[in-house]
Design a protein around this motif. Structure first.
Motif, PDB file in Angstrom:
ATOM      1  N   ALA B  45       0.822  -1.203   0.000  1.00 34.67           N
ATOM      2  CA  ALA B  45       0.000   0.000   0.000  1.00 34.67           C
ATOM      3  C   ALA B  45       0.858   1.256   0.000  1.00 34.67           C
ATOM      4  O   ALA B  45       0.623   2.190  -0.772  1.00 34.67           O
ATOM      5  CB  ALA B  45      -0.922  -0.007   1.216  1.00 34.67           C
ATOM      6  N   LEU B  46       1.863   1.294   0.876  1.00 30.50           N
ATOM      7  CA  LEU B  46       2.662   2.503   1.008  1.00 30.50           C
ATOM      8  C   LEU B  46       3.863   2.490   0.075  1.00 30.50           C
ATOM      9  O   LEU B  46       4.118   3.453  -0.637  1.00 30.50           O
ATOM     10  CB  LEU B  46       3.098   2.681   2.462  1.00 30.50           C
ATOM     11  N   GLY B  47       4.569   1.377   0.064  1.00 28.55           N
ATOM     12  CA  GLY B  47       5.781   1.303  -0.753  1.00 28.55           C
ATOM     13  C   GLY B  47       5.470   1.483  -2.226  1.00 28.55           C
ATOM     14  O   GLY B  47       6.101   2.299  -2.908  1.00 28.55           O
ATOM     15  N   LEU B  48       4.480   0.741  -2.705  1.00 28.91           N
ATOM     16  CA  LEU B  48       4.137   0.845  -4.121  1.00 28.91           C
ATOM     17  C   LEU B  48       3.108   1.946  -4.373  1.00 28.91           C
ATOM     18  O   LEU B  48       3.277   2.777  -5.254  1.00 28.91           O
ATOM     19  CB  LEU B  48       3.623  -0.494  -4.641  1.00 28.91           C
ATOM     20  N   GLY B  49       2.029   1.935  -3.536  1.00 26.57           N
ATOM     21  CA  GLY B  49       0.950   2.906  -3.748  1.00 26.57           C
ATOM     22  C   GLY B  49       1.401   4.332  -3.529  1.00 26.57           C
ATOM     23  O   GLY B  49       1.448   5.141  -4.460  1.00 26.57           O
ATOM     24  N   LEU B  50       1.798   4.641  -2.297  1.00 30.73           N
ATOM     25  CA  LEU B  50       2.251   5.987  -1.980  1.00 30.73           C
ATOM     26  C   LEU B  50       3.580   6.285  -2.682  1.00 30.73           C
ATOM     27  O   LEU B  50       3.825   7.397  -3.159  1.00 30.73           O
ATOM     28  CB  LEU B  50       2.401   6.132  -0.456  1.00 30.73           C
ATOM     29  N   ALA B  52       4.566   5.628  -5.514  1.00 36.09           N
ATOM     30  CA  ALA B  52       4.410   6.070  -6.893  1.00 36.09           C
ATOM     31  C   ALA B  52       4.380   7.600  -6.994  1.00 36.09           C
ATOM     32  O   ALA B  52       4.709   8.170  -8.018  1.00 36.09           O
ATOM     33  CB  ALA B  52       3.134   5.484  -7.491  1.00 36.09           C
ATOM     34  N   PHE B  53       3.980   8.263  -5.878  1.00 36.68           N
ATOM     35  CA  PHE B  53       3.894   9.726  -5.886  1.00 36.68           C
ATOM     36  C   PHE B  53       5.180  10.379  -5.406  1.00 36.68           C
ATOM     37  O   PHE B  53       5.299  11.584  -5.368  1.00 36.68           O
ATOM     38  CB  PHE B  53       2.728  10.189  -5.000  1.00 36.68           C
ATOM     39  N   ILE B  54       6.078   9.562  -4.926  1.00 36.27           N
ATOM     40  CA  ILE B  54       7.321  10.112  -4.401  1.00 36.27           C
ATOM     41  C   ILE B  54       8.314  10.266  -5.553  1.00 36.27           C
ATOM     42  O   ILE B  54       8.413   9.405  -6.422  1.00 36.27           O
ATOM     43  CB  ILE B  54       7.858   9.220  -3.265  1.00 36.27           C
ATOM     44  N   GLN B  55       9.026  11.402  -5.548  1.00 36.25           N
ATOM     45  CA  GLN B  55       9.856  11.772  -6.696  1.00 36.25           C
ATOM     46  C   GLN B  55      10.836  10.666  -7.067  1.00 36.25           C
ATOM     47  O   GLN B  55      11.219   9.847  -6.249  1.00 36.25           O
ATOM     48  CB  GLN B  55      10.650  13.037  -6.373  1.00 36.25           C
ATOM     49  N   TYR B  64      11.377   4.347  -2.683  1.00 39.84           N
ATOM     50  CA  TYR B  64      10.521   4.389  -1.484  1.00 39.84           C
ATOM     51  C   TYR B  64      10.328   2.999  -0.862  1.00 39.84           C
ATOM     52  O   TYR B  64      10.463   2.864   0.357  1.00 39.84           O
ATOM     53  CB  TYR B  64       9.175   5.063  -1.788  1.00 39.84           C
ATOM     54  N   PRO B  65      10.044   1.950  -1.661  1.00 40.46           N
ATOM     55  CA  PRO B  65       9.963   0.614  -1.045  1.00 40.46           C
ATOM     56  C   PRO B  65      11.266   0.223  -0.339  1.00 40.46           C
ATOM     57  O   PRO B  65      11.258  -0.341   0.746  1.00 40.46           O
ATOM     58  CB  PRO B  65       9.679  -0.321  -2.224  1.00 40.46           C
ATOM     59  N   GLN B  66      12.400   0.565  -0.958  1.00 40.33           N
ATOM     60  CA  GLN B  66      13.696   0.281  -0.350  1.00 40.33           C
ATOM     61  C   GLN B  66      13.846   1.002   0.985  1.00 40.33           C
ATOM     62  O   GLN B  66      14.401   0.468   1.936  1.00 40.33           O
ATOM     63  CB  GLN B  66      14.787   0.810  -1.290  1.00 40.33           C
ATOM     64  N   TYR B  67      13.308   2.225   1.022  1.00 42.81           N
ATOM     65  CA  TYR B  67      13.428   3.029   2.231  1.00 42.81           C
ATOM     66  C   TYR B  67      12.594   2.453   3.371  1.00 42.81           C
ATOM     67  O   TYR B  67      13.076   2.347   4.508  1.00 42.81           O
ATOM     68  CB  TYR B  67      13.005   4.478   1.951  1.00 42.81           C
ATOM     69  N   ILE B  68      11.348   2.054   3.083  1.00 41.67           N
ATOM     70  CA  ILE B  68      10.483   1.647   4.209  1.00 41.67           C
ATOM     71  C   ILE B  68      10.638   0.184   4.610  1.00 41.67           C
ATOM     72  O   ILE B  68      10.328  -0.189   5.746  1.00 41.67           O
ATOM     73  CB  ILE B  68       8.978   1.957   3.952  1.00 41.67           C
TER      74      ILE B  68
END
Lengths: 321, 268
Positions: B45-50, B52-55, B64-68
């Protein structure tokens, strides 16, 4: 030779497995449950703590097995000071608690095996002992069952088996048959008698006279945190009450008229709300006298005196109150 | 005697741990499933979903997935140990009264508490190992150029999660030792566990916030667990020692407090 002397002779040579001197327990808030009691339990005997709820029996038991810390006095269990040697005391005693605390996540047999590990029993020995104890308490058929599938009587028997897993020098039982139906109770009594037959030392609490009379070699009667009397069931009865009891039931008016008639010849009279209890060695003569008086009595019971009567004489209260 | 703090014995501690392990062996397969699945939901939900909006450049040079992902390893350990030391411990204390039975044996109250710490840590590490394996595999399958777990140092994550589990077990047990009713755990989870989950740098870097946010975060336990996991997942700097040291000191300083209170609850 009176019973006191013979008792002393019989027990004098033996080691005290459990001994309390001036033992006290008060709880936070100031409630004093045990107010300085003394007792001595000898090796191989079954010793009872008899008394109504709130007499301090359970607090005494808890101090023996480390569930409560004494606030005063001395307590020596299997020869060790409970305050200094708690762990070693616990290694050598078995405990049957008042309420079931079997491990519900484990099967019947696993309960014994896991418990055996707490005592560092080697695996092989634990397995052999578990099977032997399940046989002893007649639960071999239930070895793989979940604890919640057991009846109340079976749970109590499993608790007894669990308390024996470390082959203890002393088994402490807090109201071992409370809440059981008569059949289950008799089975538990049978098992406890087998244990004393094998020379195990037992200390148990009860508020059933019958239980104390059947199982205990000696007992103390407790009331309000104190020991009010001590001895064998027989010596307590001989010491405190006459051998025979007559119970008269009638309306209050008749009972009031009955009192002066019986008081003359009786050893003791207990005047209760709905009945008059008369203790005497000459029941026949007394019965004749009551009949001759013409006082209408609804119901007369004649029986042997028991521990209940001792308790009533000593405290003026019934044990089951 | 009553007021004295007692140190647990290793033997008694191990026996209590062993009891829990015996039971866990019976149901680990059913227990493991949800525990692996839940962090995957967050990741999706967050890694892929959210995400996608992260630069494009992601956060601190990571996607972002790597980060979380490493942060979720840490929070997963927190949740596992927190449930173990709250609801499960409460049931054993007040409902099934397992401890009441155990402390009549040579195992003392202090051993019971220490055994539960160690067990909660073990459970956190076991779940974490499963989750770590899944993250590693997912990285190789779906994003080979930006692996979710990219360093051999990640092999140290399971023992790290053991420490994280013990740390949160100490906190949960402290709460358990003070409450009388099971419904009070709602406060613990709402006021302690959930805020830690949201504000410990799992989903966004708290260090970039103005003072005193980073300073406050530094004094909370999950922040350091997340930092340490992230470092180990992608190759650590020397700073990881500060995070591990913080958790060791915090855990050691607090560990005897629940032992004291639990002993008072078990022995009158």
């Amino acid at each position: 030779m009176d019973t006191e002397t013979s008792e002393r002779l019989r027990t004098g040579q033996r080691e005290a497995t459990l001994e309390a001197r001036g033992l006290r327990k008060s709880y936070a808030g100031g409630f004093e449950a045990v107010k300085g009691i003394d007792f001595r339990v000898y090796e191989g005997e079954c010793f009872g703590f008899l008394g109504p709820n709130g007499a301090g029996k359970t607090s005494t038991m808890r101090m023996i097995y480390g569930g409560a810390e004494p606030t005063g006095g001395e307590l020596t269990v299997v020869g060790l000071d409970i305050r200094r040697d708690e762990r070693n005391v616990k290694r050598r005693i078995g405990v049957v608690p008042q309420e079931n605390n079997l491990d519900e996540d484990l099967t019947v047999r696993e309960n014994l095996l896991v418990y055996a590990r707490y005592f560092d029993l080697p695996r092989k020995l634990a397995q052999a002992r578990a099977d032997e104890l399940l046989e002893f308490v007649q639960l071999t058929d239930k070895r793989g069952a979940e604890v919640e599938q057991l009846s109340g009587g079976m749970k109590r028997r499993l608790l007894i088996a669990r308390a024996l897993v470390n082959d203890p020098d002393l088994v402490v039982l807090d109201e071992p048959t409370t809440g059981l139906d008569p059949q289950a109770r008799h089975l538990v009594w049978e098992k406890l008698r087998e244990l004393t037959g094998r020379g195990k030392t037992l200390a148990l609490t009860t508020h059933y006279m019958e239980e104390a009379a059947r199982l205990c070699d000696r007992l103390v009667i407790m009331e309000g945190g104190k020991v009010v009397s001590e001895g064998s069931p027989r010596s307590l009865i001989e010491q405190h009450v006459s051998p025979q009891v007559l119970e008269f039931r009638a309306d209050r008016g008749s009972l009031d008229r009955l009192l002066p008639v019986v008081e003359e010849t009786a050893d003791a009279v207990e005047n209760r709300e709905e009945e008059v209890l008369v203790y005497t060695a000459a029941a026949d003569a007394l019965l004749e006298k009551v009949e001759a008086s013409g006082i209408p009595i609804e119901h007369t019971v004649r029986r042997q005196a028991g521990l209940e009567d001792v308790f009533l004489r000593l405290t003026g209260r019934s044990l089951t109150d | 005697m009553k007021g004295r703090i007692r140190l647990p014995s290793p033997r008694g501690t191990f026996r209590v741990w062993q009891r829990n392990a015996t039971i866990f062996r019976k149901f680990w397969k059913t227990a493991l499933g949800p525990n692996l699945f839940e962090p995957l939901l967050y990741l999706a939900a967050l890694g892929l979903g959210l995400g996608a909006f992260i630069q494009e450049e992601g956060i601190q040079g990571q996607s972002y997935p790597q980060y979380i992902a490493p942060g979720l390893l840490a929070s997963n350990a927190m949740f596992a140990a927190s449930f173990e030391s709250t609801f499960n411990t409460f049931v054993k204390l007040k409902i099934d009264r397992v401890y009441e039975a155990v402390i009549t044996t040579p195992v003392n109250a202090e051993d019971v508490v220490a055994g539960e710490y160690l067990w909660a840590g073990t459970r956190a590490a076991l779940y974490g190992t499963g989750f770590l394996a899944v993250l590693t595999a997912l990285g190789f399958i779906f994003s080979p150029d930006a692996l979710l777990v990219s360093s051999f140092w990640a092999l140290l994550i399971p023992p790290l999660l053991l420490l994280v589990g013990v740390m949160f077990s100490v906190m949960g047990t402290l709460f358990t030792s003070l409450i009388g009713r099971i419904d009070l755990y709602a406060y613990y989870f709402t006021l302690v566990v959930t805020p830690l989950f949201l504000f410990s740098g799992i989903f966004f870097p708290v260090d970039d916030f103005p003072a005193p946010i980073p300073q406050i975060a530094w004094f909370t336990p999950l922040y350091h667990a997340v930092n340490a996991c992230r470092e180990l997942a992608s190759g650590p700097s020397i700073g990881v020692l500060v995070d591990v040291g913080w958790m060791v000191v915090f855990t050691a300083a607090l560990a005897l407090v629940p032992i004291y209170f639990m002993r008072r609850r078990l022995i009158s």
